[in-house]
Design a protein around this motif. Structure first.
Motif, PDB file in Angstrom:
ATOM      1  N   ILE A 340       0.856  -1.188   0.000  1.00  0.00           N
ATOM      2  CA  ILE A 340       0.000   0.000   0.000  1.00  0.00           C
ATOM      3  C   ILE A 340       0.888   1.233   0.000  1.00  0.00           C
ATOM      4  CG2 ILE A 340      -1.686   1.326   1.318  1.00  0.00           C
ATOM      5  CD1 ILE A 340      -2.910  -1.274   2.234  1.00  0.00           C
ATOM      6  N   VAL A 341       0.622   2.137  -0.931  1.00  0.00           N
ATOM      7  CA  VAL A 341       1.379   3.379  -1.050  1.00  0.00           C
ATOM      8  C   VAL A 341       0.418   4.543  -0.884  1.00  0.00           C
ATOM      9  CG1 VAL A 341       2.953   4.747  -2.471  1.00  0.00           C
ATOM     10  CG2 VAL A 341       2.944   2.245  -2.680  1.00  0.00           C
ATOM     11  N   VAL A 372       2.522  -4.431   3.500  1.00  0.00           N
ATOM     12  CA  VAL A 372       3.701  -3.566   3.462  1.00  0.00           C
ATOM     13  C   VAL A 372       3.221  -2.158   3.134  1.00  0.00           C
ATOM     14  CG1 VAL A 372       5.935  -3.126   2.376  1.00  0.00           C
ATOM     15  CG2 VAL A 372       5.130  -5.482   2.683  1.00  0.00           C
ATOM     16  N   PHE A 373       3.672  -1.173   3.911  1.00  0.00           N
ATOM     17  CA  PHE A 373       3.276   0.215   3.661  1.00  0.00           C
ATOM     18  C   PHE A 373       4.499   1.043   3.298  1.00  0.00           C
ATOM     19  CE2 PHE A 373       2.621   4.624   4.991  1.00  0.00           C
ATOM     20  CZ  PHE A 373       1.524   4.930   4.192  1.00  0.00           C
ATOM     21  N   LEU A 374       4.362   1.812   2.218  1.00  0.00           N
ATOM     22  CA  LEU A 374       5.426   2.708   1.765  1.00  0.00           C
ATOM     23  C   LEU A 374       4.857   4.112   1.631  1.00  0.00           C
ATOM     24  CD1 LEU A 374       8.348   3.046   0.651  1.00  0.00           C
ATOM     25  CD2 LEU A 374       7.375   2.669  -1.630  1.00  0.00           C
ATOM     26  N   ASP A 416       1.385  -9.468  -4.494  1.00  0.00           N
ATOM     27  CA  ASP A 416       0.225  -9.940  -5.248  1.00  0.00           C
ATOM     28  C   ASP A 416      -0.698  -8.789  -5.613  1.00  0.00           C
ATOM     29  OD1 ASP A 416       0.640 -12.931  -4.963  1.00  0.00           O
ATOM     30  OD2 ASP A 416       0.620 -12.334  -2.859  1.00  0.00           O
ATOM     31  N   VAL A 417      -0.777  -7.793  -4.734  1.00  0.00           N
ATOM     32  CA  VAL A 417      -1.643  -6.631  -4.945  1.00  0.00           C
ATOM     33  C   VAL A 417      -0.865  -5.381  -4.545  1.00  0.00           C
ATOM     34  CG1 VAL A 417      -3.824  -5.499  -4.345  1.00  0.00           C
ATOM     35  CG2 VAL A 417      -3.700  -7.998  -4.415  1.00  0.00           C
ATOM     36  N   VAL A 418      -1.003  -4.324  -5.335  1.00  0.00           N
ATOM     37  CA  VAL A 418      -0.427  -3.022  -4.985  1.00  0.00           C
ATOM     38  C   VAL A 418      -1.550  -1.995  -5.033  1.00  0.00           C
ATOM     39  CG1 VAL A 418       1.202  -1.205  -5.605  1.00  0.00           C
ATOM     40  CG2 VAL A 418       1.845  -3.611  -5.900  1.00  0.00           C
ATOM     41  N   MET A 419      -1.779  -1.310  -3.912  1.00  0.00           N
ATOM     42  CA  MET A 419      -2.788  -0.255  -3.869  1.00  0.00           C
ATOM     43  C   MET A 419      -2.097   1.101  -3.822  1.00  0.00           C
ATOM     44  SD  MET A 419      -6.000   0.438  -1.283  1.00  0.00           S
ATOM     45  CE  MET A 419      -5.287   1.623  -0.140  1.00  0.00           C
ATOM     46  N   LEU A 420      -2.464   1.968  -4.760  1.00  0.00           N
ATOM     47  CA  LEU A 420      -1.919   3.320  -4.848  1.00  0.00           C
ATOM     48  C   LEU A 420      -3.022   4.295  -4.471  1.00  0.00           C
ATOM     49  CD1 LEU A 420      -0.055   2.846  -8.248  1.00  0.00           C
ATOM     50  CD2 LEU A 420       0.871   2.554  -5.940  1.00  0.00           C
ATOM     51  N   SER A 421      -2.782   5.072  -3.432  1.00  0.00           N
ATOM     52  CA  SER A 421      -3.827   5.921  -2.874  1.00  0.00           C
ATOM     53  C   SER A 421      -3.612   7.374  -3.282  1.00  0.00           C
ATOM     54  CB  SER A 421      -3.819   5.796  -1.347  1.00  0.00           C
ATOM     55  OG  SER A 421      -4.895   6.493  -0.781  1.00  0.00           O
ATOM     56  N   ARG A 422      -4.642   7.996  -3.816  1.00  0.00           N
ATOM     57  CA  ARG A 422      -4.696   9.389  -4.283  1.00  0.00           C
ATOM     58  C   ARG A 422      -4.104   9.487  -5.693  1.00  0.00           C
ATOM     59  NH1 ARG A 422      -5.698  11.922   0.836  1.00  0.00           N
ATOM     60  NH2 ARG A 422      -4.869  10.571   2.467  1.00  0.00           N
TER      61      ARG A 422
END
Length: 698
Positions: A340-341, A372-374, A416-422
């Motif tokens: 998650i970014v 995992v948070f970046l 497996d999954v990448v979430m991009l926020s905003r």
């Protein structure tokens, strides 16, 4: 931290075993893994800064007192055999920084021939037990456990210096993680290098101290997580569970592999073995037994590996192959790995978007995913970063992220999954994710539709320049939705809008996430009006100025003496100036918002523009606090005027609604109960579970 002669002698003794250990590693792990261990040992990693580690001052023995209790919650068992100076240092550390939890300290003497007996008997509060004969580490530990009166049992080596807060961090883990059966501390060397962040066991029964010789602050080692085992130098488990298992298995006597065996036994009973980085313990390692596995007591480590491998043969088939280099990806194998970014680390006490993000990550961890948070700004956010790590989120930041591209090149293949926020974050990261994590499903989290909020703001301001800017934002957001595999919005209204604009896009609703709070004070004991919202968000500034200037003066005429509490970080000068009016108090950010949720009678959400779901409305309703809001503020929230909220659009209507709700107890009670039910049905973690599983876990 200065090195004593005993420490220097220990380091010299260690070199005797390096050659033998190297050969043994080549035989069991192979060249690649052995070379990796050598590089890690001699590489220059960031260490803890000077003074970061506490160590009691060395001094001649004089009587002192250790923590004690007639009704201890925790029993600390310290097995000893000679090495009186090290035992003294360990006990002084406990005395100088006593835990908050009630505890007892039990020293089990396995037949020492030095000053141990005389010194221990002179220490106040200490329970000292002298064994009749020398039986080894396991026998001493089991004797100590039999004497323990605490609900929880800690085994602590005498060659340690527990750091302030270590015991309470271990104990708190059992409250935060109800499935925990055994919790181990982070072990560090006196020079500030990491010694162990939990242990890894391979399919042949060999073991690896994860993180050895690296930085204790490296994000790989700073989150609560499952471990194959934790070194018995500093572990905690329920006393009843230890006794149910039968204590340390005596087939490993006198020592070695008993802690690994215990961890496997705990897990076999359905509990988890967790590593707790907030519990930090300096461990000298090998003071009593040395480090050479070819001679002395340490030789039992080689023998007992075979005993362990035979006992746990079935369980070992599920372990990583011998020779595998442990990494975050290896440790999380078999689990869904989600990156998650967001623009920055969530601050749940500051804004609703942060609360939603933090609760989403908690949900994913609870569902078994490795999260995992970046943060795009790569900043360590202090207590907010620490809080994520305590929830089991692997959280990264500079200087451990050199560049985003290089970090994704290294870590991208595991997700497996990448979430991009905003949208502005997604625009920067999406091309890199497609390149370095082509296997991952990309989720674009809008948080709210920025172009919709900007368009409405332009309409309120009558500003054509703002309207053109909003159009550009719309083009960028829609382009990102076309590129992403899934888009998340926070309300059905936004989903319906996008279905018309992008019929082929996969759009799901993941709204605000809240936990129902206690009801708070009843109607008669509540007073005043409250608004909550951060002032980096332009709609909140406009809302408070409109309410303070055009609405509240007439409310105060109808309700003499009532006050308006304005809560939110970074209020601008024009908001602060509202305090010149009678009854308006601008608090700014408050560390604990609960007193205002539980004590104020009415919450207001006078938003004239915006988008998404309004967390301020959710927050009040979760506390049973009725809300008066504009139509914009309740958009997409499944609310009905007069049933679970009062809706007013004009200033005069808003005045009338607030005064009516403030004075009408039956109406207040009805809205309070129905508002909480709205949260449970639409904005609770359970309400979001199906969408979260489909988007992230299927």
């Amino acid at each position: 931290m200065s090195m004593s002669w005993a420490d220097l002698r220990f380091m010299l003794e260690r070199t005797r075993g390096l050659f033998r250990r190297g050969l043994a590693s080549l035989r069991t792990r192979g060249l690649s893994a052995t070379w990796a261990r050598v590089r890690r040992q001699f590489a220059q990693h960031p260490r803890l800064p000077p003074g970061a580690l506490y160590r009691p001052a060395e001094a001649a023995f004089a009587p002192f007192t250790v923590p004690s209790s007639d009704a201890p919650r925790v029993s600390i068992v310290i097995p000893v055999y000679n090495q009186a100076l090290h035992t003294l240092g360990c006990l002084r550390a406990l005395a100088e920084h006593p835990p908050a939890a009630a505890c007892e300290v039990i020293v089990v003497d396995d037949g020492s021939q030095d000053e141990t007996r005389a010194w221990m008997q002179a220490i106040g509060g200490l329970r000292y037990h002298l064994r009749a004969t020398n039986g080894g580490f396991i026998a001493a530990c089991n004797d100590g456990a039999a004497l323990a009166q605490g609900t929880y049992l800690v085994f602590l080596n005498n060659d340690t210096f527990p750091q302030p807060g270590w015991l309470d961090a271990l104990l708190d883990t059992f409250g935060a993680w109800p499935e925990a059966g055994l919790v181990g501390a982070q072990l560090v060397y006196p020079d500030g290098r990491l010694q162990e962040a939990g242990g890894v066991v391979f399919d042949d029964g060999s073991a690896w101290n994860y993180g050895r010789f690296e930085s204790p602050d490296d994000p790989c080692y700073t989150s609560v997580r499952d471990a194959d085992y934790c070194s018995g130098a500093a572990i905690m488990l329920p006393t009843a569970l230890f006794r149910e298992i039968g204590g340390f298995d005596t087939r490993y006597a006198p020592a070695y592999y008993e802690d690994t065996d215990l961890a496997f036994a705990v897990r076999a009973r359905g509990y988890r073995v967790l590593y707790q980085p907030a519990s930090r313990v300096v461990h000298l390692e090998g003071i009593t037994a040395g480090t050479d596995t070819g001679s002395g007591a340490k030789a039992y480590q080689v023998r007992n590996r075979g005993v362990f491998a035979q006992k746990w043969a079935d369980a070992l088939t599920r372990q990583a192959a011998a020779g595998t280099l442990p990494s975050p990806a290896v440790l999380a194998r078999g689990r869904r790995q989600v990156l998650i970014v967001d623009s920055e680390t969530p601050r749940p006490r500051h804004d609703s978007a942060s609360l939603r993000m933090a609760n989403l990550m908690r949900m994913l961890v609870g569902e078994g995913a490795h999260v995992v948070f970046l943060p795009a700004d790569l900043r360590h956010a202090g207590t907010d970063t620490a809080a994520l790590r305590q929830h089991g989120v692997e959280t990264w930041h500079a200087p451990f992220v050199g560049s985003v591209a290089s970090w994704l090149r290294e870590h991208g293949p595991r997700f497996d999954v990448v979430m991009l926020s905003r949208h502005y974050v997604a625009a920067e990261f999406l091309p890199l994710v497609r390149r370095f994590a082509p296997q991952a499903r990309i989720v674009f989290d809008t948080v709210d539709l920025h172009f919709l909020r900007e368009t409405r703001g332009a309409d309120v301001a009558g500003d054509e320049t703002l309207r053109r800017s909003a159009q550009k934002t719309r083009e960028r957001e829609l382009a990102l939705m076309r590129q992403a595999d899934t888009t998340l919005v926070v309300s059905p209204a936004e989903r319906d809008m996008l279905s018309a604009l992008l019929p082929t896009a996969q759009v799901d609703v993941l709204s605000n996430l809240h936990e129902l709070a206690d009801d708070g004070a009843p109607f008669a004991q509540r007073h005043d009006i409250v608004f909550v919202g951060g002032f980096r968000h332009p709609p909140n500034v406009d809302a408070v100025l409109w309410f303070g200037r055009d609405i509240f003066p007439d409310i105060r005429t109808g309700l003499p003496g009532v006050r308006f509490h304005c809560i939110g970080a970074e209020p601008p000068a024009e908001v602060l100036a509202l305090q010149e009016q009678p009854g308006i108090v601008v608090h700014g950010h408050v560390p604990d918002i609960a007193p205002y949720m539980e004590g104020a009678r009415v919450a207001v959400a006078p938003l004239r523009f915006g988008a998404g779901v309004k967390g301020k409305v959710n927050l009040s309703m979760a506390h049973g606090q009725p809300v008066v809001a504009t139509p914009c503020a309740v958009e997409g929230m499944h609310l009905v005027d007069g049933h679970d909220v009062l809706v007013a659009e004009s200033a005069d209507a808003f005045v009338g609604a607030v005064v009516r709700l403030y004075e009408d107890a039956p109406l207040w009670e009805r809205l309070s109960v129905n508002g909480r039910e709205n949260i449970r049905r639409h904005f609770s973690l359970d309400a979001a579970r199906e969408v979260v599983r489909r988007v992230f876990l299927d």
